[in-house]
Scaffold this motif. Structure first.
Motif, PDB file in Angstrom:
ATOM      1  N   ARG B 444       0.769  -1.249   0.098  1.00  0.00           N
ATOM      2  CA  ARG B 444      -0.248  -0.034  -0.060  1.00  0.00           C
ATOM      3  C   ARG B 444       0.884   1.343   0.075  1.00  0.00           C
ATOM      4  N   LEU B 445       1.919   1.375   0.866  1.00  0.00           N
ATOM      5  CA  LEU B 445       2.632   2.339   0.749  1.00  0.00           C
ATOM      6  C   LEU B 445       3.537   2.651  -0.466  1.00  0.00           C
ATOM      7  N   LEU B 446       3.913   1.639  -0.917  1.00  0.00           N
ATOM      8  CA  LEU B 446       4.625   1.731  -2.389  1.00  0.00           C
ATOM      9  C   LEU B 446       3.576   2.412  -3.297  1.00  0.00           C
ATOM     10  N   ARG B 447       2.424   1.872  -3.321  1.00  0.00           N
ATOM     11  CA  ARG B 447       1.391   2.564  -4.418  1.00  0.00           C
ATOM     12  C   ARG B 447       0.947   4.037  -4.088  1.00  0.00           C
ATOM     13  N   GLU B 448       1.114   4.215  -2.550  1.00  0.00           N
ATOM     14  CA  GLU B 448       0.785   5.740  -2.382  1.00  0.00           C
ATOM     15  C   GLU B 448       1.847   6.415  -2.913  1.00  0.00           C
ATOM     16  N   LEU B 449       3.161   5.986  -2.741  1.00  0.00           N
ATOM     17  CA  LEU B 449       4.185   6.820  -3.290  1.00  0.00           C
ATOM     18  C   LEU B 449       4.131   7.185  -4.387  1.00  0.00           C
ATOM     19  N   SER B 450       3.817   6.150  -5.459  1.00  0.00           N
ATOM     20  CA  SER B 450       3.860   6.091  -6.718  1.00  0.00           C
ATOM     21  C   SER B 450       2.807   7.279  -7.175  1.00  0.00           C
ATOM     22  N   ALA B 451       1.622   7.117  -6.420  1.00  0.00           N
ATOM     23  CA  ALA B 451       0.648   8.105  -6.552  1.00  0.00           C
ATOM     24  C   ALA B 451       1.004   9.492  -6.490  1.00  0.00           C
ATOM     25  N   GLN B 452       1.878   9.604  -5.459  1.00  0.00           N
ATOM     26  CA  GLN B 452       2.579  11.027  -5.385  1.00  0.00           C
ATOM     27  C   GLN B 452       3.576  11.438  -6.110  1.00  0.00           C
ATOM     28  N   GLY B 453       3.675  10.546  -7.042  1.00  0.00           N
ATOM     29  CA  GLY B 453       4.609  11.027  -8.143  1.00  0.00           C
ATOM     30  C   GLY B 453       6.230  10.486  -8.030  1.00  0.00           C
ATOM     31  N   VAL B 454       6.456   9.572  -7.351  1.00  0.00           N
ATOM     32  CA  VAL B 454       7.737   8.851  -7.018  1.00  0.00           C
ATOM     33  C   VAL B 454       7.736   7.836  -8.297  1.00  0.00           C
ATOM     34  N   GLY B 455       8.712   7.701  -8.968  1.00  0.00           N
ATOM     35  CA  GLY B 455       8.754   6.366  -9.641  1.00  0.00           C
ATOM     36  C   GLY B 455       9.342   5.204  -8.789  1.00  0.00           C
ATOM     37  N   ILE B 456       8.807   4.239  -8.973  1.00  0.00           N
ATOM     38  CA  ILE B 456       8.816   2.948  -8.366  1.00  0.00           C
ATOM     39  C   ILE B 456       9.241   1.926  -8.843  1.00  0.00           C
ATOM     40  N   ILE B 457      10.469   1.151  -8.732  1.00  0.00           N
ATOM     41  CA  ILE B 457      10.880  -0.233  -9.513  1.00  0.00           C
ATOM     42  C   ILE B 457      10.967  -1.063  -8.354  1.00  0.00           C
ATOM     43  N   VAL B 458      10.099  -2.058  -8.590  1.00  0.00           N
ATOM     44  CA  VAL B 458      10.173  -3.141  -7.641  1.00  0.00           C
ATOM     45  C   VAL B 458      11.049  -4.418  -8.241  1.00  0.00           C
ATOM     46  N   VAL B 459      12.093  -4.842  -7.813  1.00  0.00           N
ATOM     47  CA  VAL B 459      12.757  -6.090  -8.196  1.00  0.00           C
ATOM     48  C   VAL B 459      12.331  -7.246  -7.305  1.00  0.00           C
TER      49      VAL B 459
END
Lengths: 334, 830
Positions: B444-459
């Protein structure tokens, strides 16, 4: 949970109690011990080891060690003497040259540790021989003496404050200890130093400038050793290649006594200062009881091994208490 | 490859209802499998299915909580690697875990050397090893150090080792991960041969295509249970993929994204890390969770690390339209890219430091006023802020971070990056080892961050996790980007199919990598360098001063070297085990004083020797008691005892010289046999004895094993405490002998005798090639080292250069030798 934290900082309290105990024993053994001027005289005797111990604390916190400090002190002393006596520099320029030489010696250690990734133990064991050999070779084991009185004051003079005679080097050492103690606990670089000592891989990932920090620790130790060499020469009035023999033992013992962990990441300048004072009281007490150098060496060597052993046993115990069985397993894995 | 020929054979391995739990996780929930002679069994399953645990139990490295294991008809009572090996189990791991510094021949026989009349029979080993390697059809040089071989050849050595130990059950754990495809083909042929010879094989892999044409049957594990065992010729790859994916699809459907993806925040252009086949290019968009996946060895993790500056690479990154090439973690962070490591203990946490200190370590840069002083008020505020934002459960921000649960620890590591205000977050396996609730929260946190405009890469390795979390999934296989799956296509099946290389031809005989010759660095022997250097130096000194080559002077050099050599030989043994003893200088002085004192009071030479050696042995015991008993590093212990021994010496002699040594005592140094000084004979005898012991006894080999790889040595039953104690006691005893030789050379023993002797001895050993990291060192090298050091000392005197430089030369020699070691090691691993 926070009780454990309190216990950890209590290490200094334990040390303080030990110091008071040692003072009491020394006072009982020799009534003159507790005289103010005798205590201050201890300050003069530990000045050189104290300066170096500040740098050594930083080095050991990075999980390193510097065995070459005694030899560096000799090299700096010889270079100081030669610069003044043979190269005709003013004594103060020569002193500066000595301090810079210390920084270079430390920098060479640091380069070998960071660039080549060599273990600090073996690097500084080798440079211990190298620097001592350079000191011997440069001086042909001849002492240099006959320094001007203004210079000798630095090691032998007093600030007369009413009835109290404060050795000249005392405020300098106190200042270095206080500033570096604050810097280590409060500055960004100080905080990073602890992180690096705890887990170097994690520190790199977290963006801590690992190599620069290590370099700084070794160079800093070298500079402080150079400064100690200046004070040493002024105190004993001569620069000789056998200066600082076995200095590393006293310095490392003081650090370890003060709670600096050989494994890295743990300890403080305050602890080291207490360890240094404890060691000095023990040595001075033995001096007053006319205990010879031989017996002192036995005592200090044994104290070093026991302090490291006590420390690692203590760490294992708290680790086990924190994590239960799992922690104990991890602790004994290596 | 018919199944029927196997089905009639004897059962070699049977597990019945084997169960195993770790704190917080059940790894195996009652697994029963049966393996017959000649069978090749594929073992597959998603990460965390329990494959490794099952294999560890069979190989005796773990003990099951319940159930039983029967090997070759005998029920296993005692779970230890030695027992399992004795019952015929051999594991060929992904990455070799033998002894890299030792020769191939050594590695083939370690732990169970063939002997003749009590000593190791190298002739027999050589013959049997040759036969075994011939059987495998390889031409690996037996004398090369294992570490100098390619990974494929090292695996071959493991297989040969298993054959030589009459293994009947072979377990291959993802063996092809480090191999090129031609190397893999060769391995498959060997596995088929093993099967034809009646061995049973368990083959673990993620690469499904490998199993077709190789395995007779395939067992699929999931969540610690056997899901199915199928005959390979009755199944298809996509069926297996479907079974592996299971009904996970029913689990939490991915929430719909309700924000729009925007501009490219990070572009990766032709990025290539070393060993990767093709450069990769892709974009990370603002507000997008991008998945990057692949099996171990696919290069996915390396690409991610390179992006964050933690691994060197070629290519560049485009950040907000401007090209960047961050080469360090700090540079990447300055550009806004932060790495969230997966291995919390190894790369994430600073154990022993508080939650606050762990959380702010990266953000400290911004939390300080001028001059780099940390603003502690702000630091605490920031810590509290992120602790509450991420819902970290704790009692105090000052509590040590290791007292938190795994999920909360991971949140602290995540908070560390967030506190630094990242533009791009590269997250490696963000939910490794955390429970279900924490996992959902981290997602949930990662998705929130991404909604705030942070590019997220998950390996991540787990397909289900990628499907739940990501908007797009990139899949890598063997160093190439093979798929770019949009959310709607990125289901487990598709991810597993691409990651496993399904549909790819298995046998690519003309693969380009097959053309590359396998690199084999045969290291230039240190002994040869030394011998050449020694000869050259002697020639130069001889030319400058002809006296150097006179028989008298040469005899002098040999005499001077003799007592040093006796001590240096034992130091070599100490260093081989990865330890060091710097107390030998004081020890020498102490033993010399004891010997001289006894000799002066009229004791016969024999009695003097016995007592002195007993004293030396005692010194060794003192050192080993502290090193082994108190578990302290040998250098710290011997730094302490260096002073203690010197103190004891000064105390007993009162600083006086011991003079008037009788001629009967000095014969040790002054006597000659056939013109050769007695001391030289003793040293030569000691060198020969140590050389024979190191080569022909199990104890001698154990020194190398312990120094090279203590973990593997322990698994083979080597006792570290015995190794270290014995070697330090040996050091003490030979030190006593050296002390007698030393004392006998002069008519008096001074109280500072032996000062600096430790450096001399360590120099001889280290210059002679003894490796301070342990595992390497030879008698010949040390002999040459001792000669070199003595010749240099002699030359300085003869050439009328100050002997004061002697010490500096020793220090420089040690530095040169250890630097050469490290640089050589680096070149080999490059």
């Amino acid at each position: 949970m926070s009780g454990l934290r309190a216990l950890a900082s209590n290490r200094e309290a334990v040390l303080f109690a030990l110091l008071i105990g040692a003072l009491a024993v020394a006072a009982l053994a020799s009534p003159s011990f507790l005289q103010v001027n005798n205590l201050l005289e201890i300050g003069r005797l530990i000045a050189e080891a104290g300066l170096i111990a500040v740098g050594m604390t930083a080095v050991i916190i990075t999980a390193g060690i510097d065995l070459s400090v005694g030899a560096t002190l000799a090299l700096c002393a010889v270079i100081l003497g030669k610069s003044w006596h043979d190269a005709g520099m003013s004594i103060w320029t020569a002193s500066a040259v000595g301090v810079v030489a210390g920084g270079l010696a430390g920098g060479f250690n640091g380069l070998l540790v960071t660039r080549l990734g060599l273990p600090p133990l073996i690097v500084t064991l080798a440079t211990m021989a190298l620097y001592r050999g350079l000191a011997l070779g440069l001086s042909h084991a001849e002492p240099v003496h006959g320094y001007p009185d203004s210079f000798l004051l630095l090691g032998q003079g007093y600030w007369q404050l009413g009835p109290v005679a404060l050795p000249v080097q005392f405020p300098l050492v106190a200042l270095v200890i206080i500033v570096s103690g604050l810097y280590l606990s409060r500055s960004v670089w100080g905080r990073w130093l602890y992180a690096l000592g705890r887990n170097e891989a994690a520190a790199r990932i977290a963006g801590v400038p690992v190599d620069a920090l290590k370099m700084a620790a070794y160079v800093g130790t070298g500079l402080l050793t150079g400064l100690a060499a200046v004070i040493y020469v002024a105190r004993v009035s001569t620069a000789k290649a056998d200066a600082g023999t076995m200095m590393e033992l006293d310095v490392i013992t003081a650090c370890v006594l003060g709670g600096v962990s050989i494994a890295g990441g743990e300890g403080s300048i305050w602890g080291t200062a207490l360890g240094l004072m404890l060691l000095a009281v023990v040595r001075r007490g033995m001096d007053l009881r006319q205990v010879g150098n031989a017996e002192q060496a036995i005592v200090v060597g044994t104290v070093l091994v026991l302090a490291v052993a006590a420390h690692s046993a203590w760490s294992r115990a708290t680790q086990a208490a924190r994590l239960g069985k799992a922690g104990a397993r991890a602790g004994s894995a290596e | 490859m018919s199944t029927s020929s196997v089905s009639s054979s004897a059962v070699l391995l049977e597990t019945r209802e084997v169960a195993k739990s770790y704190p917080g996780a059940r790894a195996l929930a009652g697994v029963s499998i049966e393996l017959k002679a000649g069978e090749i069994r594929g073992l597959i399953g998603p990460n965390g299915a329990g494959k490794t645990t099952l294999v560890s139990i069979i190989a005796g490295m773990e003990r099951p909580d319940a159930g039983e294991v029967t090997l070759a008809g005998r029920r296993v009572q005692q779970f230890s690697p030695l027992t399992a090996a004795a019952l015929g189990v051999a594991v060929v791991p992904q990455y070799p875990d033998l002894f890299p510094s030792l020769s191939v021949l050594d590695n083939l026989f370690v732990g169970s050397w063939p002997r003749r009349v009590g000593v190791l029979d190298w002739g027999k080993m050589w013959r049997r090893a040759g036969e075994a390697l011939d059987r495998l059809g390889t031409t690996i040089p037996l004398s090369a150090p294992l570490g100098s071989l390619t990974l494929a050849d090292q695996q071959m050595v493991q297989v040969a080792r298993a054959l030589l130990h009459d293994a009947r059950i072979f377990i291959f754990d993802e063996p092809t991960t480090p191999l090129t495809s031609s190397e893999a083909d060769r391995l498959f042929a060997i596995i088929r041969d093993l099967s034809a010879a009646g061995k049973a094989v368990i083959y673990i892999t993620h690469r499904l295509p490998e199993l077709f044409g190789l395995a007779h049957r395939i067992t699929l594990l999931r969540d610690g249970s056997v899901v199915a065992t199928v005959n390979t010729d009755e199944t298809r790859e996509d069926e297996l993929v479907r079974l592996m994916a299971g009904d996970a699809r029913a689990e939490a459907a991915r929430p719909r994204r309700d924000w729009a993806t925007g501009d490219v925040v990070l572009g990766v252009r032709n990025l290539r890390v070393e060993g990767q086949r093709e450069p990769v290019s892709f974009d990370v968009r603002r507000g997008e969770v991008l998945g990057l996946t692949g099996l171990a060895g696919s290069g996915a993790e390396q690409v991610a690390r390179a992006m964050a500056g933690a691994l060197s690479y070629e290519g560049e990154l485009v950040i907000d339209g401007r090209p960047h090439r961050p080469r360090t973690v700090q540079a990447a962070q300055a550009a806004g890219i932060y790495l969230l490591p997966s291995d919390r203990q190894g790369e994430g946490l600073f154990l022993g430091l508080s939650v606050r200190e762990n959380l702010t370590v990266t953000a400290l840069r911004w939390l300080c006023g001028g001059a780099g002083w940390v603003d502690t008020m702000r630091e605490r505020a920031v810590t509290r802020d992120y602790v509450s934002k991420l819902g970290v459960k704790l009692t105090s921000i000052e509590q040590p971070v290791e007292t938190l649960s795994g999920g909360n620890q991971q949140k602290v590591v995540l908070a560390r990056s967030l506190a630094a205000q990242p533009r791009v977050l590269v997250s490696l396996d963000p939910t490794q080892g955390v429970d279900v609730a924490a996992r959902a929260e981290i997602h949930r946190l990662l998705r929130e961050l991404s909604a705030q405009g942070v590019g997220i890469i998950v390996v991540a390795g787990e397909a289900a996790e990628l499907r739940c979390l990501c908007d797009r999934v990139l899949v890598m296989h063997r160093g190439c980007l093979v798929a770019d799956l949009p959310a709607e296509e990125a289901d487990e099946e598709a991810i597993l199919r691409h990651a496993g290389g399904v549909g790819e031809e298995v046998a690519r005989s003309s693969a380009p990598e097959a053309l590359a010759p396998s690199r084999r660095h045969v290291p230039w022997p240190r002994e040869l360098t030394l011998a050449v250097f020694l000869l050259a130096l002697s020639a130069v000194v001889g030319l400058l001063n002809p006296n150097f080559l006179s028989p008298d002077n040469l005899r002098d050099v040999a005499s001077n070297a003799s007592h040093v050599l006796v001590a240096a030989l034992s130091m070599t043994a100490v260093i081989i085990t990865g330890n060091i003893d710097i107390s030998v200088g004081s020890g020498l002085g102490l033993c010399a004083a004891v010997g001289a004192g006894l000799a002066v009071s009229g004791w016969p030479l024999g009695a003097v020797l016995v007592v002195t050696v007993a004293v030396g042995c005692l010194l060794g015991l003192v050192n080993s008691a502290a090193v082994v008993g108190l578990r302290l590093p040998s250098i710290i212990v011997t730094l302490g005892t260096l002073n203690v021994f010197r103190g004891v010496l000064l105390h007993t002699t009162g600083g006086k010289w011991i003079t008037g040594l009788p001629p009967s005592f000095r014969v040790v140094a002054l006597g000659r046999v056939l013109g050769v000084p007695v001391g030289v004979l003793i040293a030569a005898g000691a060198a020969l004895a140590l050389a024979l012991v190191l080569r022909y006894t199990a104890w001698g080999r154990c020194l190398y094993l312990w120094g090279d790889n203590p973990r593997s040595a322990r698994r083979l039953g080597v006792k570290g405490s015995i190794v270290v104690t014995s070697v330090l006691v040996l050091m003490g005893c030979s030190l006593a002998l050296a002390a007698v030789m030393f004392a006998a050379r002069f008519s008096a023993v001074q109280s500072n005798a032996g000062l600096g002797f430790e450096m001399l001895v360590i120099t001889c050993a280290v210059v002679g090639g003894a490796n301070i990291f342990g595992g390497r060192g030879t008698v010949l090298g040390t002999v040459l080292g001792a000669l070199l050091v003595t010749v240099i000392g002699n030359a300085l005197t003869l050439l009328q250069l100050s002997a004061y430089w002697d010490k500096a030369v020793q220090g420089a020699l040690v530095l040169a030798a250890v630097s050469a070691d490290v640089l050589g090691r680096r070149r080999r691993s490059a």
